[in-house]
Design a protein around this motif. Sequence first.
Motif, PDB file in Angstrom:
ATOM      1  N   ILE A  21       0.867  -1.188   0.000  1.00 41.27           N
ATOM      2  CA  ILE A  21       0.000   0.000   0.000  1.00 41.27           C
ATOM      3  C   ILE A  21       0.900   1.234   0.000  1.00 41.27           C
ATOM      4  O   ILE A  21       1.676   1.440   0.943  1.00 41.27           O
ATOM      5  CB  ILE A  21      -0.929   0.030   1.240  1.00 41.27           C
ATOM      6  N   TYR A  22       0.790   2.064  -1.062  1.00 41.50           N
ATOM      7  CA  TYR A  22       1.682   3.222  -1.199  1.00 41.50           C
ATOM      8  C   TYR A  22       0.881   4.489  -1.546  1.00 41.50           C
ATOM      9  O   TYR A  22       0.772   4.880  -2.705  1.00 41.50           O
ATOM     10  CB  TYR A  22       2.732   2.946  -2.281  1.00 41.50           C
ATOM     11  N   PRO A  23       0.316   5.141  -0.520  1.00 41.45           N
ATOM     12  CA  PRO A  23      -0.515   6.332  -0.751  1.00 41.45           C
ATOM     13  C   PRO A  23       0.204   7.462  -1.498  1.00 41.45           C
ATOM     14  O   PRO A  23      -0.409   8.181  -2.285  1.00 41.45           O
ATOM     15  CB  PRO A  23      -0.902   6.770   0.669  1.00 41.45           C
ATOM     16  N   ASN A  24       1.508   7.629  -1.249  1.00 40.87           N
ATOM     17  CA  ASN A  24       2.231   8.738  -1.869  1.00 40.87           C
ATOM     18  C   ASN A  24       2.475   8.540  -3.362  1.00 40.87           C
ATOM     19  O   ASN A  24       2.922   9.455  -4.053  1.00 40.87           O
ATOM     20  CB  ASN A  24       3.566   8.969  -1.157  1.00 40.87           C
ATOM     21  N   LYS A  25       2.168   7.357  -3.862  1.00 34.55           N
ATOM     22  CA  LYS A  25       2.303   7.109  -5.293  1.00 34.55           C
ATOM     23  C   LYS A  25       0.987   7.336  -6.033  1.00 34.55           C
ATOM     24  O   LYS A  25       0.906   7.145  -7.239  1.00 34.55           O
ATOM     25  CB  LYS A  25       2.793   5.679  -5.531  1.00 34.55           C
ATOM     26  N   ALA A  26      -0.035   7.744  -5.286  1.00 37.41           N
ATOM     27  CA  ALA A  26      -1.346   7.987  -5.905  1.00 37.41           C
ATOM     28  C   ALA A  26      -1.273   9.159  -6.877  1.00 37.41           C
ATOM     29  O   ALA A  26      -0.504  10.099  -6.678  1.00 37.41           O
ATOM     30  CB  ALA A  26      -2.386   8.258  -4.824  1.00 37.41           C
ATOM     31  N   THR A  27      -2.078   9.112  -7.912  1.00 36.67           N
ATOM     32  CA  THR A  27      -2.084  10.176  -8.933  1.00 36.67           C
ATOM     33  C   THR A  27      -3.200  11.182  -8.726  1.00 36.67           C
ATOM     34  O   THR A  27      -3.332  12.140  -9.484  1.00 36.67           O
ATOM     35  CB  THR A  27      -2.231   9.554 -10.335  1.00 36.67           C
ATOM     36  N   SER A  28      -4.032  10.971  -7.705  1.00 35.34           N
ATOM     37  CA  SER A  28      -5.107  11.920  -7.419  1.00 35.34           C
ATOM     38  C   SER A  28      -5.396  11.924  -5.925  1.00 35.34           C
ATOM     39  O   SER A  28      -5.005  10.995  -5.196  1.00 35.34           O
ATOM     40  CB  SER A  28      -6.384  11.554  -8.185  1.00 35.34           C
ATOM     41  N   VAL A  29      -6.076  12.966  -5.457  1.00 35.82           N
ATOM     42  CA  VAL A  29      -6.430  13.078  -4.042  1.00 35.82           C
ATOM     43  C   VAL A  29      -7.366  11.947  -3.636  1.00 35.82           C
ATOM     44  O   VAL A  29      -7.221  11.346  -2.568  1.00 35.82           O
ATOM     45  CB  VAL A  29      -7.095  14.443  -3.770  1.00 35.82           C
ATOM     46  N   ALA A  30      -8.326  11.627  -4.493  1.00 33.49           N
ATOM     47  CA  ALA A  30      -9.294  10.573  -4.168  1.00 33.49           C
ATOM     48  C   ALA A  30      -8.604   9.231  -3.999  1.00 33.49           C
ATOM     49  O   ALA A  30      -8.883   8.476  -3.051  1.00 33.49           O
ATOM     50  CB  ALA A  30     -10.349  10.494  -5.280  1.00 33.49           C
ATOM     51  N   GLU A  31      -7.678   8.923  -4.905  1.00 34.87           N
ATOM     52  CA  GLU A  31      -6.955   7.658  -4.814  1.00 34.87           C
ATOM     53  C   GLU A  31      -6.073   7.618  -3.571  1.00 34.87           C
ATOM     54  O   GLU A  31      -5.973   6.598  -2.881  1.00 34.87           O
ATOM     55  CB  GLU A  31      -6.101   7.451  -6.073  1.00 34.87           C
ATOM     56  N   ARG A  32      -5.456   8.762  -3.252  1.00 34.39           N
ATOM     57  CA  ARG A  32      -4.571   8.832  -2.082  1.00 34.39           C
ATOM     58  C   ARG A  32      -5.357   8.596  -0.792  1.00 34.39           C
ATOM     59  O   ARG A  32      -4.921   7.850   0.090  1.00 34.39           O
ATOM     60  CB  ARG A  32      -3.904  10.200  -2.061  1.00 34.39           C
ATOM     61  N   ASN A  33      -6.532   9.231  -0.681  1.00 36.81           N
ATOM     62  CA  ASN A  33      -7.369   9.057   0.505  1.00 36.81           C
ATOM     63  C   ASN A  33      -7.843   7.607   0.648  1.00 36.81           C
ATOM     64  O   ASN A  33      -7.940   7.063   1.756  1.00 36.81           O
ATOM     65  CB  ASN A  33      -8.564   9.993   0.445  1.00 36.81           C
ATOM     66  N   LYS A  34      -8.145   6.976  -0.489  1.00 39.15           N
ATOM     67  CA  LYS A  34      -8.591   5.580  -0.465  1.00 39.15           C
ATOM     68  C   LYS A  34      -7.489   4.664   0.068  1.00 39.15           C
ATOM     69  O   LYS A  34      -7.732   3.778   0.887  1.00 39.15           O
ATOM     70  CB  LYS A  34      -8.998   5.172  -1.880  1.00 39.15           C
ATOM     71  N   LEU A  35      -6.256   4.904  -0.394  1.00 45.12           N
ATOM     72  CA  LEU A  35      -5.128   4.088   0.052  1.00 45.12           C
ATOM     73  C   LEU A  35      -4.813   4.337   1.527  1.00 45.12           C
ATOM     74  O   LEU A  35      -4.434   3.419   2.270  1.00 45.12           O
ATOM     75  CB  LEU A  35      -3.896   4.374  -0.814  1.00 45.12           C
ATOM     76  N   LEU A  36      -4.958   5.598   1.967  1.00 47.82           N
ATOM     77  CA  LEU A  36      -4.721   5.920   3.381  1.00 47.82           C
ATOM     78  C   LEU A  36      -5.739   5.229   4.279  1.00 47.82           C
ATOM     79  O   LEU A  36      -5.402   4.735   5.372  1.00 47.82           O
ATOM     80  CB  LEU A  36      -4.769   7.435   3.595  1.00 47.82           C
ATOM     81  N   SER A  37      -6.985   5.181   3.817  1.00 48.76           N
ATOM     82  CA  SER A  37      -8.019   4.488   4.599  1.00 48.76           C
ATOM     83  C   SER A  37      -7.692   3.003   4.715  1.00 48.76           C
ATOM     84  O   SER A  37      -7.862   2.384   5.776  1.00 48.76           O
ATOM     85  CB  SER A  37      -9.384   4.679   3.933  1.00 48.76           C
ATOM     86  N   LYS A  38      -7.219   2.444   3.612  1.00 54.83           N
ATOM     87  CA  LYS A  38      -6.853   1.023   3.620  1.00 54.83           C
ATOM     88  C   LYS A  38      -5.668   0.772   4.550  1.00 54.83           C
ATOM     89  O   LYS A  38      -5.625  -0.213   5.299  1.00 54.83           O
ATOM     90  CB  LYS A  38      -6.520   0.586   2.198  1.00 54.83           C
ATOM     91  N   LEU A  39      -4.685   1.711   4.516  1.00 50.13           N
ATOM     92  CA  LEU A  39      -3.515   1.587   5.383  1.00 50.13           C
ATOM     93  C   LEU A  39      -3.918   1.669   6.853  1.00 50.13           C
ATOM     94  O   LEU A  39      -3.421   0.908   7.700  1.00 50.13           O
ATOM     95  CB  LEU A  39      -2.497   2.687   5.038  1.00 50.13           C
ATOM     96  N   LEU A  40      -4.811   2.606   7.172  1.00 50.65           N
ATOM     97  CA  LEU A  40      -5.293   2.757   8.546  1.00 50.65           C
ATOM     98  C   LEU A  40      -5.977   1.471   9.029  1.00 50.65           C
ATOM     99  O   LEU A  40      -5.758   1.016  10.171  1.00 50.65           O
ATOM    100  CB  LEU A  40      -6.259   3.925   8.641  1.00 50.65           C
ATOM    101  N   GLU A  60      -6.534  10.596   9.882  1.00 55.64           N
ATOM    102  CA  GLU A  60      -7.833  10.980   9.314  1.00 55.64           C
ATOM    103  C   GLU A  60      -7.634  11.316   7.837  1.00 55.64           C
ATOM    104  O   GLU A  60      -7.135  12.390   7.506  1.00 55.64           O
ATOM    105  CB  GLU A  60      -8.415  12.185  10.045  1.00 55.64           C
ATOM    106  N   PRO A  61      -8.040  10.436   6.913  1.00 56.38           N
ATOM    107  CA  PRO A  61      -7.813  10.647   5.484  1.00 56.38           C
ATOM    108  C   PRO A  61      -8.401  11.951   4.952  1.00 56.38           C
ATOM    109  O   PRO A  61      -7.837  12.574   4.074  1.00 56.38           O
ATOM    110  CB  PRO A  61      -8.507   9.439   4.844  1.00 56.38           C
ATOM    111  N   ASN A  62      -9.546  12.367   5.502  1.00 56.92           N
ATOM    112  CA  ASN A  62     -10.174  13.577   4.970  1.00 56.92           C
ATOM    113  C   ASN A  62      -9.414  14.846   5.351  1.00 56.92           C
ATOM    114  O   ASN A  62      -9.730  15.933   4.885  1.00 56.92           O
ATOM    115  CB  ASN A  62     -11.621  13.686   5.439  1.00 56.92           C
ATOM    116  N   LYS A  63      -8.377  14.695   6.215  1.00 60.90           N
ATOM    117  CA  LYS A  63      -7.570  15.861   6.589  1.00 60.90           C
ATOM    118  C   LYS A  63      -6.195  15.834   5.947  1.00 60.90           C
ATOM    119  O   LYS A  63      -5.328  16.629   6.277  1.00 60.90           O
ATOM    120  CB  LYS A  63      -7.427  15.924   8.111  1.00 60.90           C
ATOM    121  N   VAL A  64      -6.033  14.891   4.999  1.00 65.94           N
ATOM    122  CA  VAL A  64      -4.759  14.817   4.291  1.00 65.94           C
ATOM    123  C   VAL A  64      -4.604  16.051   3.427  1.00 65.94           C
ATOM    124  O   VAL A  64      -5.559  16.519   2.807  1.00 65.94           O
ATOM    125  CB  VAL A  64      -4.718  13.548   3.392  1.00 65.94           C
ATOM    126  N   GLU A  65      -3.413  16.577   3.402  1.00 64.25           N
ATOM    127  CA  GLU A  65      -3.156  17.773   2.601  1.00 64.25           C
ATOM    128  C   GLU A  65      -3.446  17.503   1.134  1.00 64.25           C
ATOM    129  O   GLU A  65      -3.016  16.500   0.571  1.00 64.25           O
ATOM    130  CB  GLU A  65      -1.685  18.193   2.748  1.00 64.25           C
TER     131      GLU A  65
END
Length: 365
Positions: A21-40, A60-65
């Motif tokens: 699971i690699y949130p920082n490799k996401a290409t969009s905010v939506a994808e990044r938040n999804k990966l962060l939720s999965k990581l959590l 909290e994924p919804n507070k990710v920059e």
Amino acid sequence: MYYSNGIRYRLYSGANLNIPIYPNKATSVAERNKLLSKLLFEINKSLETGYISEVISKIEPNKVEKIIITKTTEQAFRDVEYAKMTSPLSYDYKKELKRLVDDFLKFLTKDEKADDIKNLEQQRVEDFLNQHKATSTYYMGRRRMLSVFFAEFIRKKLITDNLSKNAPRLKTKAALHKIYTKEQLTTILQFLKVNNEDLYICCLLAYCCMLRPHQEIRLLRMKHFNDSFTSISLSGAENKSGRVRVVSIPEYLQPLIKQRLQSVHDPEINLFTLTQSTYNDYYFNLIWSRLKPAMYKQGILQKDQTIYSFRHTAAVDVYNRTKDIHIIQQLMGHSTMIVSLNYLRGLGELNSQQLKDALPVLHLD
């Protein structure tokens, strides 16, 4: 993040958990938040099983920059301009869009053009529009067209507000589309028949088939007519509504079209040039302007009556006979019935009193 022996550890991915699971490799905010939720979820599961034994603070994924997208004002406008120029829009509309972009960028300073689009000030947009207050119609036209660009910037998340729509509105006066009387219609068509057959056929088609003179009639080819010359078929790309349009040709017009095309076998032959090429956009307007003085002199033409007046006259004739807006919409090729209502109001055929008289009746004791 979590603590172990007083040392803070940050989890940027699922690598430490042996999970890809690699949130920082996401290409969009939506994808990044999804990966962060999965990581959590995986971290919490590891805590429950004892894989991670120390306390972890919840992410909290919804507070990710948010990922910040930047683009200069000039580049933002040019990008949208390019997209519009390569879209199936009318030639005149594209020309107006390009002229607006050139004028607006010329108005801005060098620093403003090179600055981030999100830093463009509301007042600068209003200052530009205020230069076009010669008429309220012109001002509102430019305001509306500029709004197209800002709407695209919002869609691309470059800005958050439509600076053009936020600019003041001006009340516009409805344009007068003067129709022909029955006597005028016959007289003018006879005049055109004698003086220019191309324009005569164009005006007949505008009236009888309600086609648009410059972008539909001018471009008609053999392939658009059926074998018996009783109907015309236009694809969505060949008419303003963007939908397939089939119109019937009245019996009194069929012989004229058939006579002109009877020896033609190539489907790409144009109705007017009788070659595969077409006349330029202003061909009919040019002929009309040359014949107009003579029609004025003979008293058969009035001010504000144009080639489009044949189409307008046909719409009014059909409406007066049917009182059916849906029929007008179908015959005129309008995208919605609202367009047809506005059209008839512009021609003076629908007013508030008529609408008032059409309200439902209820008799109360």
